[in-house]
Design a protein around this motif. Structure first.
Motif, mmCIF file in Angstrom:
data_model
loop_
_atom_site.group_PDB
_atom_site.id
_atom_site.type_symbol
_atom_site.label_atom_id
_atom_site.label_comp_id
_atom_site.label_asym_id
_atom_site.label_seq_id
_atom_site.Cartn_x
_atom_site.Cartn_y
_atom_site.Cartn_z
ATOM 1 N N GLU A 20 31.953 42.091 33.190
ATOM 2 C CA GLU A 20 32.895 43.375 33.119
ATOM 3 C C GLU A 20 34.201 42.905 33.821
ATOM 4 O OE1 GLU A 20 33.297 47.903 34.834
ATOM 5 O OE2 GLU A 20 31.333 46.882 34.762
ATOM 6 N N ILE A 21 35.433 43.135 33.264
ATOM 7 C CA ILE A 21 36.615 42.681 33.846
ATOM 8 C C ILE A 21 37.003 43.943 34.742
ATOM 9 C CG2 ILE A 21 38.975 42.053 33.701
ATOM 10 C CD1 ILE A 21 37.898 40.602 30.979
ATOM 11 N N THR A 22 37.321 43.773 36.099
ATOM 12 C CA THR A 22 37.657 44.816 36.801
ATOM 13 C C THR A 22 38.837 44.223 37.734
ATOM 14 O OG1 THR A 22 36.178 43.735 38.809
ATOM 15 C CG2 THR A 22 35.132 45.548 37.205
ATOM 16 N N ASP A 23 39.557 45.292 38.284
ATOM 17 C CA ASP A 23 40.593 44.613 39.221
ATOM 18 C C ASP A 23 40.289 43.699 40.232
ATOM 19 O OD1 ASP A 23 42.297 46.536 37.613
ATOM 20 O OD2 ASP A 23 42.272 48.131 39.079
ATOM 21 N N ALA A 24 39.136 43.830 40.726
ATOM 22 C CA ALA A 24 38.710 43.027 42.115
ATOM 23 C C ALA A 24 38.432 41.399 41.287
ATOM 24 C CB ALA A 24 37.451 43.448 42.394
ATOM 25 N N TRP A 25 37.807 41.456 40.078
ATOM 26 C CA TRP A 25 37.580 40.306 39.501
ATOM 27 C C TRP A 25 38.967 39.378 39.112
ATOM 28 C CZ3 TRP A 25 38.552 38.451 34.402
ATOM 29 C CH2 TRP A 25 37.707 37.223 34.189
ATOM 30 N N ILE A 26 39.784 40.472 38.586
ATOM 31 C CA ILE A 26 41.356 39.837 38.472
ATOM 32 C C ILE A 26 41.996 39.135 39.497
ATOM 33 C CG2 ILE A 26 43.495 40.067 37.465
ATOM 34 C CD1 ILE A 26 41.967 42.193 35.538
ATOM 35 N N ALA A 27 41.763 40.176 41.054
ATOM 36 C CA ALA A 27 42.347 39.701 41.960
ATOM 37 C C ALA A 27 41.758 38.553 42.635
ATOM 38 C CB ALA A 27 42.232 40.794 43.061
ATOM 39 N N GLN A 28 40.430 37.832 42.260
ATOM 40 C CA GLN A 28 40.055 36.804 42.694
ATOM 41 C C GLN A 28 40.265 35.510 41.704
ATOM 42 O OE1 GLN A 28 36.006 37.523 43.672
ATOM 43 N NE2 GLN A 28 36.334 38.802 45.219
#
Length: 87
Positions: A20-28
């Motif tokens: 799942e692509i989340t904002d937290a995943w993108i930030a890392q």
């Protein structure tokens, strides 16, 4: 990069269940400009401190630690003042 980041989610190798692509995943996520990896975080200092292994008597360390937070910085200042001057 083969190493898994600390705290990262388990990797799914099943193509039918992508993560799942989340904002937290993108930030890392790693940021690349062409083939160059852009490092994040604090920029390197021009005159960064160096790690040194030094054996001191326990009572000397205890006395410095008893002066409270910042004792290592204060110790470095005293050593700098006491250091021999270059010729």
């Amino acid at each position: 990069m083969n190493a898994k980041r600390k705290g990262s989610a388990p990797i799914s190798h099943d193509p039918d269940s992508p993560p799942e692509i989340t904002d937290a995943w993108i930030a890392q996520a790693d940021l690349h400009h062409g083939d160059r990896l852009v490092r994040r975080g604090r920029p390197r200092l021009e005159n960064a401190r160096q790690l040194l292994s030094l054996r001191l008597p326990p009572q000397v360390i205890a006395r410095w630690k008893a002066t409270g937070p910042g004792w290592q910085t204060r110790m470095a200042q005293v050593l700098e003042k006491a250091a021999p001057k270059p010729d």
